[in-house]
Design a protein around this motif. Structure first.
Motif, PDB file in Angstrom:
ATOM      1  N   UNK A   1      25.331  22.321 -22.677  1.00  0.00           N
ATOM      2  CA  UNK A   1      24.976  22.820 -21.352  1.00  0.00           C
ATOM      3  C   UNK A   1      25.786  22.105 -20.286  1.00  0.00           C
TER       4      UNK A   1
ATOM      5  N   UNK B   1      15.098  36.143 -18.765  1.00  0.00           N
ATOM      6  CA  UNK B   1      15.566  34.782 -19.043  1.00  0.00           C
ATOM      7  C   UNK B   1      16.148  34.753 -20.449  1.00  0.00           C
TER       8      UNK B   1
ATOM      9  N   UNK C   1      10.354  27.843 -19.276  1.00  0.00           N
ATOM     10  CA  UNK C   1      11.315  28.942 -19.191  1.00  0.00           C
ATOM     11  C   UNK C   1      11.237  29.913 -20.368  1.00  0.00           C
TER      12      UNK C   1
ATOM     13  N   UNK D   1      26.501  27.992 -29.589  1.00  0.00           N
ATOM     14  CA  UNK D   1      25.056  28.235 -29.381  1.00  0.00           C
ATOM     15  C   UNK D   1      24.799  28.828 -28.001  1.00  0.00           C
TER      16      UNK D   1
ATOM     17  N   UNK E   1      32.160  25.938 -15.937  1.00  0.00           N
ATOM     18  CA  UNK E   1      31.762  26.931 -14.943  1.00  0.00           C
ATOM     19  C   UNK E   1      32.094  26.481 -13.525  1.00  0.00           C
ATOM     20  N   UNK E   2      32.595  25.264 -13.383  1.00  0.00           N
ATOM     21  CA  UNK E   2      33.053  24.830 -12.069  1.00  0.00           C
ATOM     22  C   UNK E   2      32.154  23.831 -11.368  1.00  0.00           C
TER      23      UNK E   2
ATOM     24  N   UNK F   1      29.808  28.705  -7.986  1.00  0.00           N
ATOM     25  CA  UNK F   1      30.441  27.389  -7.902  1.00  0.00           C
ATOM     26  C   UNK F   1      31.772  27.476  -7.151  1.00  0.00           C
TER      27      UNK F   1
ATOM     28  N   UNK G   1      34.716  29.240 -21.152  1.00  0.00           N
ATOM     29  CA  UNK G   1      34.449  28.905 -22.540  1.00  0.00           C
ATOM     30  C   UNK G   1      33.177  29.602 -23.011  1.00  0.00           C
TER      31      UNK G   1
ATOM     32  N   UNK H   1      30.411  29.250 -26.002  1.00  0.00           N
ATOM     33  CA  UNK H   1      30.002  28.229 -26.958  1.00  0.00           C
ATOM     34  C   UNK H   1      29.296  28.851 -28.156  1.00  0.00           C
TER      35      UNK H   1
ATOM     36  N   UNK I   1      26.739  31.922 -12.026  1.00  0.00           N
ATOM     37  CA  UNK I   1      27.034  30.491 -11.809  1.00  0.00           C
ATOM     38  C   UNK I   1      28.522  30.217 -11.568  1.00  0.00           C
ATOM     39  N   UNK I   2      29.427  30.694 -12.458  1.00  0.00           N
ATOM     40  CA  UNK I   2      30.835  30.352 -12.224  1.00  0.00           C
ATOM     41  C   UNK I   2      31.356  30.890 -10.901  1.00  0.00           C
TER      42      UNK I   2
ATOM     43  N   UNK J   1      24.931  28.238 -24.993  1.00  0.00           N
ATOM     44  CA  UNK J   1      24.837  27.326 -23.841  1.00  0.00           C
ATOM     45  C   UNK J   1      24.497  28.058 -22.554  1.00  0.00           C
ATOM     46  N   UNK J   2      23.499  28.937 -22.621  1.00  0.00           N
ATOM     47  CA  UNK J   2      23.029  29.593 -21.399  1.00  0.00           C
ATOM     48  C   UNK J   2      22.043  28.661 -20.707  1.00  0.00           C
ATOM     49  N   UNK J   3      21.957  28.771 -19.372  1.00  0.00           N
ATOM     50  CA  UNK J   3      20.999  27.943 -18.643  1.00  0.00           C
ATOM     51  C   UNK J   3      19.620  28.568 -18.798  1.00  0.00           C
ATOM     52  N   UNK J   4      18.693  27.901 -19.481  1.00  0.00           N
ATOM     53  CA  UNK J   4      17.428  28.556 -19.836  1.00  0.00           C
ATOM     54  C   UNK J   4      16.534  28.863 -18.643  1.00  0.00           C
ATOM     55  N   UNK J   5      16.719  28.165 -17.536  1.00  0.00           N
ATOM     56  CA  UNK J   5      15.819  28.370 -16.403  1.00  0.00           C
ATOM     57  C   UNK J   5      16.317  29.468 -15.478  1.00  0.00           C
TER      58      UNK J   5
ATOM     59  N   UNK K   1      29.270  35.789 -18.804  1.00  0.00           N
ATOM     60  CA  UNK K   1      29.497  34.645 -17.927  1.00  0.00           C
ATOM     61  C   UNK K   1      30.966  34.238 -17.955  1.00  0.00           C
TER      62      UNK K   1
END
Lengths: 376, 312
Positions: free
Chosen positions: B205, A148, B311, A83, B212-213, A102, A79, A81, A98-99, A85-89, A164
């Motif tokens: 998020x 980042x 971050x 906005x 993402x699993x 996992x 998916x 999104x 990530x996918x 929806x990236x992981x900011x850290x 992603x």
């Protein structure tokens, strides 16, 4: 890779029905846009396909497999999104990984400090980084891998979000208004890139947007939704030229289609006292609406439509001529030269491409033209 | 140069002749507007701190001989004072026990409350009760609970055949008991802060993590919740550490630092020196040590850790 099938999906939130009995089939590799005004239920439908929302009734299958009761993680969909929806850290590379992590790494292998203890994870990790680099090169974000999300522009974040999604070759892409946070120029460019990406990856895509231009330019087929129902599904061109209802005709096309309310008299439509050369398949005395696309109107000295100029918008090559025919507003898209020198209040006459006029009943259903056009 | 651009320059000499100082009017306005705040800060915070520093360099005693300048003698005495060393050690042990326990338990409780479908307001209120109640009166309840003979805790332990413990009266147990009360006291505060931090995490998020699993709650916690709680956690840790360092009222009401100084802490030691023995100078020196520890913590937060949790 696989098609998507939705059968009889219903959803309500606290008594308010959001989706009424939605059914929809996507062929494998198809690009379908769900388009409609905000609140029409298109995002809810997308979230039901993703598994982020449970349908009250109905079935969702992806690639022939019933996934209605499966968790999002088990549906093999990616998916994008609104906005991002990236992981900011995490860095861009880590976000895109990530996918894959996992799916390919063990729980132990994903932990930052313990991963060295678990055997076989190093090779999997290298494979993941190779795939990430490949996807990043495809999206021209290879040089951003160590940054980042906070250090990226909106357009770059959008690409990372796309990256992603493509990196793991899912069965389907689900995109929720991915371009709405970009400026106009970037939007047009990214639109083209998403289409090219889709063509290259050949992955079934459901694309949610409220922007009819995006829907028209990008999709194989468009599904127009309103108030929790699909009004019409079809190829963009068909939807535009041959809409099933007034609502569809009004939603697609910019500027909006002109709607002239009138009545049938002696087989022809009378609008604002003017007898127009259109012959609806309706009895005398019934109320009908004539729909005329702005680009089908021409300025001619002998046209049957009389109107008064209100103002002129120049688009460069063309001009939008805003006029009023009696009480009915009428917009025409005419070559800039034809509209030169027209002043507010001036009287003009229009001819139209009458066979292309769209006819509707007073309730907004589509109405056919009556006799052969030879009579006109 | 246009006419309009030259105009202000022509006016300038006249303007400046009317102003008391050769200051730009905007700078003047800025100074005037900041004035009250600067005055208040100076009177209420900076001057008292400076006075404290000066006092710690004297031998001031209330009702004693006139004060003398003794330089760093108070600090030298602190170094050799076993009472102070015990108080410092006990305070650090208290922080080391209460801080991680209340943060970990508070985070766990906040996650459970946030994940639950009902009763959020109820649980939030229940866990917040110790924070808003007056600790001095709650200490009476603790005194009863922990009473060696009639206390419910010892009776409950007796049911399992465990010998009674003198929770507040034995030097082996008193610090542990105070730590338990400390966790109870801080938990609600931590829970409320974490709950606020949790609601600020964008729901997309979590949705992204799901698609993402990240199947297990544990995966989503590591991928989204814990990193996104970074700023909250840093704030919670700093605030809780300072609250722990400030431990005083439970000691003052339940143990008075006893038995045999086993539960003596920094602030209580300071209180004893200043308000029981009236050794203001010495007490001021203890307070300076306390301030330095707190300042160090705040500096650690702003200089080192802030950058790692936002971050950018």
């Amino acid at each position: 890779m696989a098609g998507i099938s939705i059968e009889g999906v219903r959803k309500s939130f606290g008594g308010a029905a959001i989706l009424h009995d939605i059914s929809l089939d996507l062929a494998q590799g198809e690009f379908l846009s769900l388009v409609g005004p905000s609140g029409c239920g298109k995002t809810t439908l997308l979230r039901i396909i993703a598994g982020l929302e449970q349908a009250d009734a109905g079935r969702v299958s992806i690639g022939g497999q019933d996934v209605t009761r499966l968790r999002p993680a088990d549906r093999d969909v990616a998916m994008v999104f609104q906005n991002y929806a990236l992981y900011p850290h995490l860095t861009v590379a880590q976000n895109m990984a990530v996918p894959l992590a996992m799916r390919r790494l063990s729980v132990l292998g994903r932990l930052p400090l313990l991963r060295h203890l678990s055997p076989g994870q190093a090779a999997a990790r290298r494979g993941i980084m190779d795939d990430v680099r490949q996807a990043a090169d495809m999206l021209a974000i290879g040089h951003l891998l160590d940054r980042r999300p906070g250090q990226l522009s909106g357009g770059q974040r959008q690409r990372v979000a796309l990256g992603r999604a493509v990196v793991r070759h899912p069965a389907a892409f689900l995109m929720d208004e991915p371009l709405s946070n970009l400026d106009a120029e970037l939007r047009a460019r990214t639109r083209k890139e998403i289409v090219q990406l889709h063509r290259r990856a050949g992955v079934t895509t459901v694309y949610v947007t409220h922007d009819q231009v995006e829907a028209m330019t990008m999709s194989d087929r468009v599904a127009l939704m309103q108030a929790g129902r699909i009004l019409q599904i079809g190829k963009p061109r068909t939807m535009y030229d041959d809409p099933a209802s007034l609502a569809v005709a009004q939603f697609l096309g910019s500027p909006r289609i002109n709607t002239l309310p009138g009545t049938v008299d002696e087989g022809r439509v009378v609008v604002e006292g003017l007898r127009l050369p259109v012959h609806p398949a309706a009895a005398d005395g019934t109320g009908v609406t004539v729909g005329l696309r702005p680009e089908t109107l021409r300025l001619t000295p002998a046209g049957p439509l009389f109107a008064a100029v209100e103002h002129l918008e120049s688009l460069g090559a063309d001009s939008l001529l805003h006029t009023r025919c009696g009480a009915t507003p009428l917009v025409a898209r005419v070559p800039a030269a034809a509209a030169d020198g027209l002043r507010p209040g001036e009287a003009v006459r229009f001819e139209a491409d009458w066979p292309a006029a769209l006819l509707f009943t007073a309730e907004g259903a589509r109405l056919a033209h009556a006799r052969a056009m030879a009579h006109v | 140069m246009s006419e309009a651009a030259r105009l202000p320059a022509a006016l300038e000499p006249r303007l400046q002749s009317r102003l008391p100082w050769r200051l730009h009017p905007e700078a003047m306005a800025g100074l005037l507007l900041a004035g009250p705040a600067v005055l208040a800060l100076t009177l209420l915070l900076l001057l008292p701190t400076a006075a404290l520093l000066v006092l710690s360099l004297t031998d001031m005693e209330l009702g004693g001989p006139p004060l003398r300048w003794i330089g760093l003698a108070n600090y030298a005495e602190l170094l050799g004072d076993p009472g102070f060393r015990i108080a410092l050690r006990n305070t650090l042990v208290y922080v080391a026990a209460v801080l991680p326990l209340s943060v970990a338990l508070g985070l766990g409780l906040a996650l459970l409350i946030e994940g639950g479908t009902r009763g959020r307001a109820f649980f939030r209120a229940v866990f917040f009760l110790p924070v808003v109640s007056l600790l001095v009166s709650m200490a009476t309840a603790w005194e009863y609970l922990l009473h060696p003979t009639i206390g419910p805790l010892n009776r409950a332990l007796a049911a399992f055949g465990i010998a009674p413990v003198n929770w507040l009266g034995s030097s082996d147990w008193v610090l542990t008991s105070l730590c338990m009360i400390g966790v109870w006291e801080n938990l609600g505060y931590v829970v409320v802060l974490f709950l606020a931090g949790l609601t600020a995490i964008p729901p997309e998020l979590r949705a992204a993590a799901e698609t993402d699993g990240a199947r297990r709650g544990w995966d989503r916690f590591w991928l989204v919740t814990w990193p996104m709680l970074g700023p909250t956690t840093l704030f919670v840790v700093t605030i809780t550490a300072i609250r722990c360092l400030r431990v005083f009222d439970t000691v003052a009401t339940l143990t008075q630092g006893g038995p045999n100084k086993a539960s003596e802490v920094l602030l209580h030691e300071m209180y004893l020196e200043g308000f029981t023995y009236f050794r203001i100078g010495y007490s001021a020196a203890i307070t300076v040590v306390f301030l330095v520890v707190v300042l160090g913590l705040v500096l650690l937060q702003t200089r080192v850790l802030e950058r790692r949790v936002h971050y950018q």
